[in-house]
Motif scaffolding. Structure first.
Motif, mmCIF file in Angstrom:
data_model
loop_
_atom_site.group_PDB
_atom_site.id
_atom_site.type_symbol
_atom_site.label_atom_id
_atom_site.label_comp_id
_atom_site.label_asym_id
_atom_site.label_seq_id
_atom_site.Cartn_x
_atom_site.Cartn_y
_atom_site.Cartn_z
ATOM 1 N N SER A 156 0.830 -1.065 -0.031
ATOM 2 C CA SER A 156 -0.154 -0.174 -0.012
ATOM 3 C C SER A 156 1.011 1.175 0.113
ATOM 4 O O SER A 156 0.580 2.230 -0.764
ATOM 5 N N LEU A 164 1.095 4.085 -3.175
ATOM 6 C CA LEU A 164 0.887 5.343 -2.808
ATOM 7 C C LEU A 164 2.004 6.333 -3.217
ATOM 8 O O LEU A 164 1.620 7.518 -3.613
ATOM 9 N N VAL A 221 -2.215 14.037 2.129
ATOM 10 C CA VAL A 221 -2.645 12.436 2.183
ATOM 11 C C VAL A 221 -2.993 12.102 3.404
ATOM 12 O O VAL A 221 -2.161 12.279 4.400
ATOM 13 N N LEU A 256 -4.000 8.767 5.549
ATOM 14 C CA LEU A 256 -3.740 7.287 5.479
ATOM 15 C C LEU A 256 -4.196 6.539 6.771
ATOM 16 O O LEU A 256 -3.931 7.209 7.845
ATOM 17 N N ALA A 296 0.981 5.156 6.914
ATOM 18 C CA ALA A 296 1.646 6.615 7.039
ATOM 19 C C ALA A 296 2.912 6.479 7.910
ATOM 20 O O ALA A 296 3.839 6.846 7.500
ATOM 21 N N ASP A 330 -8.037 2.469 2.348
ATOM 22 C CA ASP A 330 -8.459 3.724 1.959
ATOM 23 C C ASP A 330 -7.728 4.840 2.355
ATOM 24 O O ASP A 330 -6.639 4.808 3.040
ATOM 25 N N LEU A 331 -7.980 5.860 1.469
ATOM 26 C CA LEU A 331 -7.087 7.096 1.546
ATOM 27 C C LEU A 331 -7.896 8.608 1.127
ATOM 28 O O LEU A 331 -8.668 8.153 0.279
ATOM 29 N N GLN A 332 -7.392 9.430 1.718
ATOM 30 C CA GLN A 332 -8.085 10.782 1.354
ATOM 31 C C GLN A 332 -6.935 11.664 0.625
ATOM 32 O O GLN A 332 -5.880 11.967 1.508
#
Length: 748
Positions: free
Chosen positions: A424, A428, A446, A448, A453, A487-489
């Motif tokens: 992951s 990313l 980001v 995470l 992270a 998931d991530l934003q």
């Protein structure tokens, strides 16, 4: 062999009905209050769309619900074709769907299959109303006997009973397995009940507006008693008093002689726990089912099919063949039971353990076929192939048991696996690099999961720093507690939103060169090269260091001449220092080895306005001796200066046009001159100071005009060694006066 029906409805959210045979769970159905049951309901719908390529129609039968109805499910007795003789797609003689139905047409439909995955519910116009002993088929003239009744003598007896019944025209009847031993009177009573029900449905449909519900199928308890109760069931246990009264009333009206088998359970222990069913129910939802011999079967369900694998496990016999035969035989019986309990429909592929003996293969096939006879769903199966695979097709009676009580995992989205932290983080990092490479980001943030992270900030910190420095983008990695794996934003801030060039310079960033500025720089460079080539052909001075100053020998009494501006980042020199800032006159080597000078052609320009006072407060643009001087306009900087401080600049482009027109009209006269020393290109002639260059220019012009020309000569060229004069020492070098590297040096 005793069979018992257990009905558990103590919880309003969930109702369960199970059939137990000798302590083993044989059948179960679970109905939840949060999920509406559609199968068996009758709706008045509207044709929403017709797909001629599929020969099917999509019918909206409820608010927000659309069902799929193929041409084979359209009853031509109820919906005759509008055009006679219209042939089907393959010449089969069937009318097309567009000849039978039209968009906006209202029709009565029945749901025959529940929604499965992304497939919509299936609809039909062939209605069926199951009773206790009979099944009523409105719109059909065919009558028959259930296929599960295989005794020919019994089938003939039931056919005679059907002929004696007063079946109305346009209605079909099928005798169910429960009506095997029933009398003619019981069958007639059941048929009259179903006919009354159909009449009520027709009246309700005539008054209802589409789309709307016309008839709802019975609930789980009464439906299970109607469809599953057989003489082999000795007892019916119900743990809810109200449900017990409803079931007892149904038995009295339909089966008066069997009402004594209905019992209300009021024990302290839960009904299913007393019969050891909870653990067996939990095994239904597991992927792996153990076998008594030590083997196991593994069931994997996909949208296309269900794959079942048989493993021998700890099963050990004298030979490999006997081990495989025993494991396959035991798995065949358990497979039929699992298909009923889980209600697995569609295509099923079973991978048995390879066997060599033909007799063993046929024995396993017979065991599976006998076990499937107890299944109420229609099914079809093939033989075991040489690869050890057996294919089976089974009717889906209802939604799968797992789908009514389970939902897809939010962590893995139903895949069963999640991505590792390392994978992951690397994925990313690639996405961040690809996004920053576009060059339009000022900042990217980001969010995470904490593990990802932490991995990025500890293991990939150097890569993040390199990306930041290379693309001048701020990267912010934040850990979000509680975020699911995968998931991530991402929030990005573009450069146009981050601020203007001045704001970036305030933060220590270089203003980004836009495409328009780069195009203008290229255009100016091209103009400079063209003018330089023309002047070299005409004997003009060569362009040196990206700068050029046109010199004019002003005659006595003439107006002051203006010099063209150049683009230097340095501040303009005051007029009294013009002689110090002028470049030295360059020499050209003659045929005899001596240097020669080139006469400068006069250039018609607009008269320049007086320059601003110098730092000492004196007006340097006025000659106290009355001798006219040439005015040197200040250099144009990359940053816009105040016109009040540098004087008035000529109209852009006019000076260039005048110079080019003058050069075309008259060929410049060349005159050989004598200089101190033998000038060489790039040698001593290039190191000449400002004063000798001014004397040479004055010797050409002569008189007072020569003095004016000497004053107009700037000395901005580089000097070196002992040839450097005090005036030249104060002049900036070519490197100091070069144009802005972000835009590129240009010469007007």
């Amino acid at each position: 062999m005793s069979r018992t029906m257990l009905i558990n409805v103590t919880q309003a959210e969930e109702s369960r009905v199970a059939i137990v045979e000798d302590g083993l769970l044989e059948w179960i159905e679970i109905e939840t209050g949060s999920r509406e049951k559609l199968k068996g309901n009758i709706y008045k719908g509207v044709v929403e769309n017709i797909n001629s390529s599929l020969q099917a129609a999509f019918v909206r039968f409820a608010n927000g619900r659309t069902g799929f109805m193929p041409l084979d499910e359209v009853n031509f007795r109820t919906f005759p074709p509008r055009r006679r003789g219209a042939s089907g797609r393959s010449g089969s003689g069937k009318p097309r769907i567009s000849d039978v139905l039209k968009v906006g047409q209202e029709m009565l439909v029945q749901v025959t299959r529940e929604q499965f995955a992304r497939k919509p519910p299936s609809l039909s116009t062939f209605f069926s109303f199951p009773g206790r002993f009979l099944v009523l088929l409105p719109g059909s003239d065919s009558s028959g006997i259930s296929r599960k009744i295989e005794d020919e003598a019994v089938r003939e007896r039931l056919k005679k009973s059907l002929k004696e019944l007063a079946v109305p025209e346009g209605v079909g009847v099928i005798v169910r397995t429960a009506g095997l031993d029933q009398t003619k009177t019981a069958l007639a009573r059941d048929m009259r009940y179903l006919l009354r029900l159909w009449g009520q449905i027709e009246k309700a449909a005539a008054q209802a507006k589409a789309p709307s519900l016309i008839y709802r199928e019975r609930d789980l308890v009464l439906r299970a008693i109607r469809d599953l109760f057989t003489p082999s069931i000795k007892e019916v246990l119900i743990d809810d008093e109200e449900t017990y009264k409803r079931a007892l009333a149904y038995f009295k009206s339909i089966m008066p002689g069997k009402q004594k088998r209905v019992t209300y359970y009021s024990g302290d222990a839960p009904l299913f726990s007393k019969h050891n069913l909870e653990d067996q129910i939990e095994n239904i939802y597991k992927r792996q089912v153990p076998l008594k011999s030590g083997g196991a079967i593994v069931i994997d369900t996909t949208e296309a099919l269900t794959a079942i694998d048989v493993n021998s496990g700890r099963t050990r016999e004298s030979t490999i063949e006997e081990t495989a035969c025993r494991a396959n035989t035991e798995a065949a019986s358990e497979l039929a039971r699992q298909l009923r309990l889980r209600d697995i429909g569609g295509l099923v592929v079973i991978d048995f353990i390879d066997m060599r003996s033909r007799s063993n293969i046929r024995a396993v096939e017979k065991t599976l076929r006998d076990a499937m006879r107890q299944d109420k769903a229609r099914h079809d199966m093939t033989r075991i192939s040489k690869l050890g695979l057996l294919e089976m097709s089974r009717q889906r009676l209802r939604a799968t048991t797992a789908s009514s009580t389970y939902q897809p995992c939010k962590e893995c989205e139903g895949n069963g696996v999640v991505r590792t932290v390392e994978s992951s983080a690397v994925a990313l990092l690639r996405r961040i690099h690809a996004r920053c490479a576009r060059g339009d980001l000022a900042r990217i943030k980001v969010l995470l999961p904490a593990e990802v992270a932490s991995y990025l900030l500890n293991r990939k910190r150097d890569e993040l720093i390199r990306i930041e420095q290379r693309y001048e983008t701020e990267i912010l990695i934040l850990a979000q507690p509680g975020m699911r794996a995968g998931d991530l934003q991402v929030d990005v801030e573009l450069r146009s939103v981050a601020g203007t060039g001045e704001h970036k310079a305030a933060r220590g960033e270089e203003p980004r060169v836009t495409h328009s500025e780069m195009d203008e720089s290229r255009e100016r460079d091209e103009k400079r090269r063209r003018r330089g080539r023309k002047r070299r052909r005409n004997g003009a001075d060569e362009v040196e260091g990206g700068e050029q100053t046109l010199q004019q020998a002003a005659p006595s009494g003439a107006a002051p001449a203006a010099a063209l501006p150049d683009e230097s980042r340095d501040a303009p020199a005051p007029p009294e220092e013009a002689a110090d800032s002028a470049p030295p006159a360059r020499g050209r080597r003659s045929r005899g080895g001596r240097s020669r000078t080139t006469r400068k052609r006069p250039v018609r320009t607009r008269a320049a306005a007086p320059a601003a006072p110098a730092a000492g407060g004196e007006d340097s643009s006025t000659d106290t001796a009355g001798t006219p001087e040439a005015v040197v306009l200040p250099a144009e900087s990359h940053r816009q200066e105040n016109p009040a401080e540098v004087g008035t600049s000529p109209v852009p482009g006019e000076t260039e046009r005048d110079a080019e027109s003058e050069e075309k009209s008259a060929r410049p006269a060349r005159r050989r001159g004598r200089r101190g020393g033998r000038g060489r290109r790039g040698g001593r002639g290039r190191k000449q100071a400002g004063a000798p260059a001014a004397d040479a220019a004055a010797g050409e012009a002569g008189g007072e005009g020569a003095a004016a020309a000497a004053t107009a000569l700037p000395a901005t060229g580089p000097v070196s060694g002992q040839d450097k004069t005090p005036a030249a020492a104060e002049s900036p070098t070519r490197e100091e006066s070069s144009a802005d590297p972000a835009v590129g040096s240009s010469l007007v």
